[in-house]
Scaffold this motif. Structure first.
Motif, PDB file in Angstrom:
ATOM      1  N   PHE A 126       5.582  -7.129   3.683  1.00 12.05           N
ATOM      2  CA  PHE A 126       5.998  -6.544   5.383  1.00 12.05           C
ATOM      3  C   PHE A 126       7.008  -6.073   5.710  1.00 12.05           C
ATOM      4  O   PHE A 126       7.286  -5.178   6.824  1.00 12.05           O
ATOM      5  N   GLU A 127       8.210  -6.250   4.869  1.00 19.42           N
ATOM      6  CA  GLU A 127       9.412  -5.559   5.229  1.00 19.42           C
ATOM      7  C   GLU A 127       9.845  -4.250   4.322  1.00 19.42           C
ATOM      8  O   GLU A 127      10.816  -3.775   4.480  1.00 19.42           O
ATOM      9  N   LEU A 128       8.925  -4.117   3.489  1.00 13.36           N
ATOM     10  CA  LEU A 128       9.103  -2.964   2.591  1.00 13.36           C
ATOM     11  C   LEU A 128       8.651  -1.638   3.089  1.00 13.36           C
ATOM     12  O   LEU A 128       7.514  -1.343   3.595  1.00 13.36           O
ATOM     13  N   LYS A 129       9.577  -0.546   3.236  1.00  7.81           N
ATOM     14  CA  LYS A 129       9.518   0.607   4.134  1.00  7.81           C
ATOM     15  C   LYS A 129       9.703   1.751   3.346  1.00  7.81           C
ATOM     16  O   LYS A 129       9.263   2.810   3.620  1.00  7.81           O
ATOM     17  N   GLU A 130       9.865   1.725   2.160  1.00  9.86           N
ATOM     18  CA  GLU A 130      10.179   2.896   1.165  1.00  9.86           C
ATOM     19  C   GLU A 130       9.969   2.343  -0.148  1.00  9.86           C
ATOM     20  O   GLU A 130      10.362   1.237  -0.652  1.00  9.86           O
ATOM     21  N   LEU A 131       9.426   3.428  -1.281  1.00 13.10           N
ATOM     22  CA  LEU A 131       9.550   3.256  -2.512  1.00 13.10           C
ATOM     23  C   LEU A 131      10.571   4.147  -3.272  1.00 13.10           C
ATOM     24  O   LEU A 131      10.927   5.009  -2.754  1.00 13.10           O
ATOM     25  N   PRO A 132      11.254   3.892  -4.388  1.00 15.94           N
ATOM     26  CA  PRO A 132      12.170   4.611  -5.129  1.00 15.94           C
ATOM     27  C   PRO A 132      11.306   5.744  -5.920  1.00 15.94           C
ATOM     28  O   PRO A 132      10.190   5.426  -5.875  1.00 15.94           O
ATOM     29  N   PRO A 133      11.781   6.548  -6.374  1.00 14.36           N
ATOM     30  CA  PRO A 133      11.150   7.610  -7.192  1.00 14.36           C
ATOM     31  C   PRO A 133      10.401   6.970  -8.434  1.00 14.36           C
ATOM     32  O   PRO A 133      10.896   6.109  -8.941  1.00 14.36           O
ATOM     33  N   VAL A 134       9.240   7.453  -8.479  1.00 14.99           N
ATOM     34  CA  VAL A 134       8.381   6.942  -9.456  1.00 14.99           C
ATOM     35  C   VAL A 134       7.850   7.800 -10.732  1.00 14.99           C
ATOM     36  O   VAL A 134       6.958   7.735 -11.342  1.00 14.99           O
ATOM     37  N   ALA A 135       8.549   8.834 -10.834  1.00 18.43           N
ATOM     38  CA  ALA A 135       8.158  10.172 -11.487  1.00 18.43           C
ATOM     39  C   ALA A 135       7.968   9.694 -13.062  1.00 18.43           C
ATOM     40  O   ALA A 135       7.315  10.309 -13.807  1.00 18.43           O
ATOM     41  N   ASN A 136       8.635   8.594 -13.653  1.00 18.90           N
ATOM     42  CA  ASN A 136       8.783   8.370 -15.259  1.00 18.90           C
ATOM     43  C   ASN A 136       7.433   7.314 -15.318  1.00 18.90           C
ATOM     44  O   ASN A 136       7.264   6.880 -16.464  1.00 18.90           O
ATOM     45  N   LEU A 137       6.601   6.839 -14.399  1.00 19.27           N
ATOM     46  CA  LEU A 137       5.688   5.857 -14.591  1.00 19.27           C
ATOM     47  C   LEU A 137       4.236   6.591 -14.887  1.00 19.27           C
ATOM     48  O   LEU A 137       3.528   6.244 -14.254  1.00 19.27           O
ATOM     49  N   HIS A 138       4.326   7.197 -15.889  1.00 29.13           N
ATOM     50  CA  HIS A 138       3.393   8.074 -16.317  1.00 29.13           C
ATOM     51  C   HIS A 138       2.106   7.162 -16.596  1.00 29.13           C
ATOM     52  O   HIS A 138       0.866   7.716 -16.435  1.00 29.13           O
ATOM     53  N   ASN A 139       2.136   6.191 -17.004  1.00 33.50           N
ATOM     54  CA  ASN A 139       1.099   5.143 -17.781  1.00 33.50           C
ATOM     55  C   ASN A 139       0.501   4.301 -16.331  1.00 33.50           C
ATOM     56  O   ASN A 139      -0.367   3.601 -16.571  1.00 33.50           O
ATOM     57  N   LEU A 140       1.016   4.484 -15.252  1.00 28.61           N
ATOM     58  CA  LEU A 140       0.567   3.322 -14.112  1.00 28.61           C
ATOM     59  C   LEU A 140      -0.688   3.886 -13.609  1.00 28.61           C
ATOM     60  O   LEU A 140      -1.250   4.764 -13.587  1.00 28.61           O
ATOM     61  N   GLU A 141      -1.620   2.571 -13.863  1.00 30.25           N
ATOM     62  CA  GLU A 141      -3.096   2.715 -13.349  1.00 30.25           C
ATOM     63  C   GLU A 141      -3.405   2.044 -12.039  1.00 30.25           C
ATOM     64  O   GLU A 141      -4.165   2.492 -11.468  1.00 30.25           O
ATOM     65  N   VAL A 142      -2.445   1.392 -11.591  1.00 32.88           N
ATOM     66  CA  VAL A 142      -2.830   0.477 -10.206  1.00 32.88           C
ATOM     67  C   VAL A 142      -1.317   0.589  -9.423  1.00 32.88           C
ATOM     68  O   VAL A 142      -0.617  -0.081 -10.018  1.00 32.88           O
ATOM     69  N   LEU A 143      -1.473   1.065  -8.281  1.00 31.89           N
ATOM     70  CA  LEU A 143      -0.471   0.929  -7.392  1.00 31.89           C
ATOM     71  C   LEU A 143      -0.992   0.450  -5.810  1.00 31.89           C
ATOM     72  O   LEU A 143      -1.746   1.274  -5.235  1.00 31.89           O
ATOM     73  N   ASP A 144      -0.770  -0.692  -5.831  1.00 32.03           N
ATOM     74  CA  ASP A 144      -1.364  -1.459  -4.361  1.00 32.03           C
ATOM     75  C   ASP A 144      -0.350  -1.850  -3.561  1.00 32.03           C
ATOM     76  O   ASP A 144       0.406  -2.782  -3.871  1.00 32.03           O
ATOM     77  N   CYS A 145      -0.182  -1.099  -2.368  1.00 28.01           N
ATOM     78  CA  CYS A 145       0.803  -1.191  -1.411  1.00 28.01           C
ATOM     79  C   CYS A 145       0.115  -1.601  -0.132  1.00 28.01           C
ATOM     80  O   CYS A 145       0.728  -1.221   1.042  1.00 28.01           O
ATOM     81  N   GLU A 146      -1.167  -2.366  -0.140  1.00 27.01           N
ATOM     82  CA  GLU A 146      -1.555  -2.726   1.213  1.00 27.01           C
ATOM     83  C   GLU A 146      -0.877  -3.581   1.847  1.00 27.01           C
ATOM     84  O   GLU A 146      -0.240  -4.561   1.571  1.00 27.01           O
ATOM     85  N   TYR A 147      -0.686  -3.341   3.191  1.00 25.60           N
ATOM     86  CA  TYR A 147      -0.098  -4.327   4.106  1.00 25.60           C
ATOM     87  C   TYR A 147       1.502  -4.390   3.952  1.00 25.60           C
ATOM     88  O   TYR A 147       2.158  -5.384   3.950  1.00 25.60           O
TER      89      TYR A 147
END
Length: 313
Positions: A126-147
């Protein structure tokens, strides 16, 4: 207060896979729910593949030396607010990262070095307001930022071309350019309900052939002169039409259309879409008599009408 979170099938499958592959004591460190406040003093063998510090009282993640771990589970460490910049540099082989239900305010930019990551879970941060750059995460299949309190998409999102599940309920999608959704041909579940997408984005989403679950908001102009045959591919959806969300109980198998403050029924503009709905919510709409005249409710199981103006005379 007890928080209950519905988990998408894909996330659940991965969670089961994680739980069933802890292995033996030589390849796993499992210290869950024992009141740990920090982990720097814990000796971790270089051969460890799976690390779990779930449900502890860890406040900060500082530097640690380890290079072979592929799973790092840190969820339900509610006091956890800070992760040092160098922390993720110790996990070059990491594939699964779970930081759900922590109090982290930001992630260090070093997470962008984890090129083998397949899954990032950040539910109920609940305190997370932004994410850093993710351009190198080419293999990522799941990004879950609910709530979370994310306000915008991270830089480099368009590089995550292997995504299968994107749960990103952020309100500001101004950074989305034409062709953005076409970058994710493997996407199976898309949840971006808190921003109003335009016609171009709606058309791009309709061309995602692996898409099974869809949760979005679109402006009313996006519903004109559309071919909705692509919706037969969807197993479940919540489509909100109009800029204000109306609460609808979550159920992944429901096929919900939620229309708020719209007057676009005079020529059957929604009839093509409505034929796929199981649940229809209408709030502060006009022209319902025209809508009903098109007889598009064959599959409808539930109809909820609130504060609508309609004459059937």
């Amino acid at each position: 207060m007890e928080i209950c979170v519905k988990m998408h099938d894909l996330v659940c499958d991965v969670a089961i896979w994680i739980a069933s592959t802890f292995g033996n004591e030589q390849t796993s460190v499992f210290q869950a729910g024992i009141g740990l406040t920090e982990i720097s003093h814990i000796k971790i063998s270089a051969s460890v593949k799976r690390i779990s510090f779930v449900s502890n009282e860890i406040e900060c993640l500082s530097d640690i030396k380890i290079s072979t771990s592929v799973k790092l589970l840190l969820q339900e460490n509610y006091p956890l607010e800070k992760i040092s910049h160098k922390f993720f540099l110790a996990f070059p082989a990491l594939r699964v990262l779970n930081l759900s239900r922590t109090s982290i305010r930001e992630l260090p930019s070093s997470i962008n070095n984890l090129c083998q990551l397949l899954l990032i879970l950040l539910q109920c941060c609940f305190e997370l307001k932004e994410l850093p750059p993710v351009a190198n995460l080419h293999n990522l299949e799941v990004l879950d930022c609910e709530y979370t309190e994310l306000r915008c998409l991270p830089q480099g999102m368009e590089n995550l071309t292997n995504l299968r599940l994107l749960n990103m309920p952020v309100p500001d999608l101004k950074s989305i350019r034409k062709g953005f959704f076409l970058k994710f041909p493997s996407i199976e579940m898309l949840n971006m309900p808190h921003s109003c997408l335009g016609a171009t984005s709606f058309d791009e989403i309709s061309s995602l052939h692996n898409l099974s679950y869809l949760f979005i908001t679109v402006d009313s102009s996006s519903c004109f002169n559309r071919d909705y045959s692509w919706m037969t591919r969807l197993k479940g959806f919540h489509i909100h039409i109009g800029e204000t969300l109306t609460y609808v109980p979550y159920n992944k198998s429901m096929r919900v259309i939620n229309v708020h403050k719209c007057a676009i029924f005079s020529n059957g503009e929604l009839s093509g879409m409505l034929q796929f709905a199981s649940d229809l919510y209408l709030k502060e709409c006009i022209g319902l008599s025209k809508l009903i005249a098109y007889d598009t409710f064959n599959g409808l199981k539930s109809l909820n009408i609130q504060s609508c103006s309609c004459s059937f005379g």
